[in-house]
Scaffold this motif. Sequence first.
Motif, mmCIF file in Angstrom:
data_model
loop_
_atom_site.group_PDB
_atom_site.id
_atom_site.type_symbol
_atom_site.label_atom_id
_atom_site.label_comp_id
_atom_site.label_asym_id
_atom_site.label_seq_id
_atom_site.Cartn_x
_atom_site.Cartn_y
_atom_site.Cartn_z
ATOM 1 N N ASN A 57 -7.374 5.550 -8.812
ATOM 2 C CA ASN A 57 -7.912 4.937 -7.229
ATOM 3 C C ASN A 57 -7.529 3.376 -7.469
ATOM 4 N N TRP A 58 -6.352 3.044 -7.213
ATOM 5 C CA TRP A 58 -5.976 1.586 -7.022
ATOM 6 C C TRP A 58 -6.306 0.789 -6.438
ATOM 7 N N ARG A 59 -7.095 1.387 -5.151
ATOM 8 C CA ARG A 59 -7.585 0.590 -4.197
ATOM 9 C C ARG A 59 -8.771 -0.119 -4.406
ATOM 10 N N ASP A 104 0.737 3.827 -2.877
ATOM 11 C CA ASP A 104 0.558 5.271 -2.755
ATOM 12 C C ASP A 104 1.381 6.141 -3.171
ATOM 13 N N LYS A 146 -4.321 11.416 -10.110
ATOM 14 C CA LYS A 146 -4.450 10.596 -9.113
ATOM 15 C C LYS A 146 -5.200 9.211 -9.533
ATOM 16 N N ASN A 162 1.303 6.759 -6.666
ATOM 17 C CA ASN A 162 0.239 7.439 -6.993
ATOM 18 C C ASN A 162 0.445 9.047 -6.788
ATOM 19 N N ASP A 163 1.358 9.262 -5.577
ATOM 20 C CA ASP A 163 1.475 10.511 -5.234
ATOM 21 C C ASP A 163 2.247 11.302 -6.333
ATOM 22 N N ALA A 220 0.803 -1.255 0.050
ATOM 23 C CA ALA A 220 -0.042 0.017 -0.039
ATOM 24 C C ALA A 220 0.975 1.129 -0.030
#
Length: 132
Positions: free
Chosen positions: A69-71, A58, A67, A61-62, A54
């Motif tokens: 939404n991989w989650r 993250d 951005k 992604n930052d 994670a």
Amino acid sequence: MSILGNILGRVFKKKDAPAAAPASGTAAAPAPAPEPTAAAVAPQPASIQDVDVAGILDFMNDQRDQKLNWRTSIVDLMKLVGMESSLSERKELADELGYAGDKSDTASMNIWLHKQVIQKIRDNGGQLPSDL
């Protein structure tokens, strides 16, 4: 390499793993003593289990302007790790993972794919929040 293998390799930062695996497999075959091979293999899973997936995703992604939404999205997860996320790629991933549903119902297929890929990451020692 399989699509899932590509995803896992990019998540765990092992882009060179396919090249290294045959070399170590070739080197292990002629070696008469299997103990070094077992000792070399044992530390690798332990270090992989310590991977904060994670945190890695993250961080990736930052670094992006857009951005993702991989989650919750398999499309965004694939994009985040630098892979093609086209419908044909996702259908191929579905075949690879044994999806038995209707592939024309892409929403259901994508949800299933995301759950499967997250589980495969966990199965390979990746640490993820329990809500995923």
